[in-house]
Design an enzyme around this catalytic site. Structure first.
Site, PDB file in Angstrom:
ATOM      1  N   ARG A   1       0.798  -1.232   0.000  1.00 30.05           N
ATOM      2  CA  ARG A   1       0.000   0.000   0.000  1.00 30.05           C
ATOM      3  C   ARG A   1       0.830   1.281   0.000  1.00 30.05           C
ATOM      4  NH1 ARG A   1      -2.887  -3.343  -2.292  1.00 30.05           N
ATOM      5  NH2 ARG A   1      -4.841  -4.020  -1.321  1.00 30.05           N
TER       6      ARG A   1
ATOM      7  N   ASP B   1      -6.994  -1.119   4.562  1.00 32.04           N
ATOM      8  CA  ASP B   1      -6.355  -0.478   3.412  1.00 32.04           C
ATOM      9  C   ASP B   1      -6.667   1.006   3.309  1.00 32.04           C
ATOM     10  OD1 ASP B   1      -4.882  -2.594   2.527  1.00 32.04           O
ATOM     11  OD2 ASP B   1      -6.354  -3.285   1.068  1.00 32.04           O
TER      12      ASP B   1
ATOM     13  N   SER C   1     -13.032 -12.688  -1.704  1.00 32.57           N
ATOM     14  CA  SER C   1     -12.306 -11.641  -2.423  1.00 32.57           C
ATOM     15  C   SER C   1     -10.819 -11.887  -2.272  1.00 32.57           C
ATOM     16  CB  SER C   1     -12.674 -10.259  -1.878  1.00 32.57           C
ATOM     17  OG  SER C   1     -12.249 -10.135  -0.534  1.00 32.57           O
TER      18      SER C   1
END
Length: 405
Positions: free
Chosen positions: A99, A128, A182
């Site tokens: 990130r 996130d 996911s």
């Protein structure tokens, strides 16, 4: 009424969520959207993202698809690995460490194109959003961050698909029902969360795993490899010099073959909730153990134990999004100093999901066979010295014991 934004840089994958976000930004903010897609080694074809962005009206010169694999491993993964960072003692931080690099590039592009804002597709429940935004603000304190999941009323997968169909946005067939889970992937790992993984009592279905064979189906014979290190970083595999990204990719192939690096974890998110995820970090698992192996003979006890005390704190900083914070940079400087003599070769055995350090050597080794031997050490160590050592260390314990009597 949304704040006036003229141009925004969107972290864009081309998937359903970010495709909807692109159109939503154009409508809600009446602004020009610049897309940025990072190649971090996720193993997907990224050119379709370019075509989707063009179809959505993004100018060709405002579509960025950048190969960041070498920078990712060299400047983010390897520094983290020097610290032996494991979040909550287990997680190798594959998503977390990507990130800050994505945010760094978002801010760079925003400066290049004169954008007022950056945007991401992270939800309001996860980590996130924190990682993206803390990094963005650290690099540009005045940047505007747009987080659609915290603003819009598209609160379900069904509503996203309805919005997409209303605006002629392509919806992959596997998204028309509820996705079973996911995923997030890069060169270091693949993570899977949600749906079939939400009950922590249920074993992870085998179809969730995508980067490793089932350890039960891995080869019946072990494979031996060597990794060479210099200043704490891997530089060669089986004697062949490799760049950071090439080395990690090669270790991923070995880890896949031998079913290495699977982790079923219930972790504590920074926002306060617990979540259950499945992580596959094949090459990173091998590399982490190899690095500890070379440190075992090259680091002094005091330095090694201090690093072990720091590792959980360092890992927590990365997990929580503080890569660009001064405390992480201060700690990194000390860790990097400790790695000056962390050089040599580690031999490992890979077998059915396991990684075993079976040999290590270094020109800077602190291991002395002459001192440690059970045979005659020819005066290298006087065992009688231990008596005084023990008595001095026992003094306070004896005083405490007498007081208790």
């Amino acid at each position: 009424m949304a704040d006036k934004i003229n141009r925004v840089v969107l972290a864009y994958s081309g998937g359903l969520d970010t495709s909807v976000i692109l159109k939503w930004l154009q409508q809600e903010y009446q602004c020009e959207v610049v897309t940025f897609t990072a190649d971090l080694g996720q193993g997907e074809e990224l050119e379709p993202a370019r075509q989707k962005a063009l179809n959505a009206g993004v100018k060709p010169e405002h579509i960025y698809i950048d190969d960041l694999r070498e920078e990712f491993v060299r400047d983010f993964v390897f520094p983290m690995m020097r610290a032996n960072a494991l979040y909550e003692g287990l997680y190798l931080l594959g998503t977390s460490i990507a990130r800050p690099l994505i945010s760094k590039r978002l801010i760079e592009i925003a400066k290049e194109v004169g954008a007022d804002a950056v945007s991401h597709g992270a939800t309001g429940k996860g980590n996130d959003q924190v990682r993206f935004e803390l990094s963005a603000y650290a690099l540009n304190p005045d940047i505007k961050v747009i987080a659609p999941w915290r603003e819009w009323d598209l609160t379900s997968r069904t509503k996203l698909i309805e919005f997409a169909e209303q605006h002629q946005i392509q919806v992959s067939k596997d998204k028309r029902g509820e996705a079973p889970f996911s995923t997030d992937a890069n060169l270091l790992h693949t993570s899977s969360e949600g749906k079939v993984l939400e009950d922590p009592w249920d074993e992870t279905p085998d179809y969730v795993y995508s980067r490793t064979v089932n350890p039960e189906d891995a080869p019946d014979s072990p494979e031996y490899i060597t990794i060479d290190f210099e200043k704490g970083d891997g530089i060669a595999l089986n004697g062949v010099a490799m760049s950071p990204a090439t080395l990690l990719a090669a270790l991923n192939d070995l880890g896949r073959k031998h079913g290495i690096g699977r982790l079923d974890l219930v972790e504590n998110r920074f926002v306060g909730m617990k979540s259950r995820g499945m992580y596959e970090t094949p090459g990173g698992t091998i590399y982490h153990l190899a690095h500890r192996g070379i440190e075992s003979i090259t680091l002094d006890r005091g330095a090694a134990h201090l690093k072990d005390e720091w590792a959980p704190r360092y890992a927590e900083m990365i997990y929580n999004g503080f890569w660009f914070a001064p405390e992480r940079e201060m700690m990194q400087a000390a860790i990097d100093y400790s790695q000056q003599k962390v050089a040599g070769t580690v031999r490992l055995k890979l077998y059915k999901g396991g990684v075993y350090v079976v040999g290590r050597k270094s020109p800077y080794s602190l291991y002395s066979e002459k001192v440690v031997t059970f045979e005659d050490d020819q005066g290298a160590y006087d065992q009688r010295d231990a008596a005084g050592f023990i008595k001095l260390n026992a003094l306070r314990l004896r005083l405490l014991g007498r007081r208790g009597q």
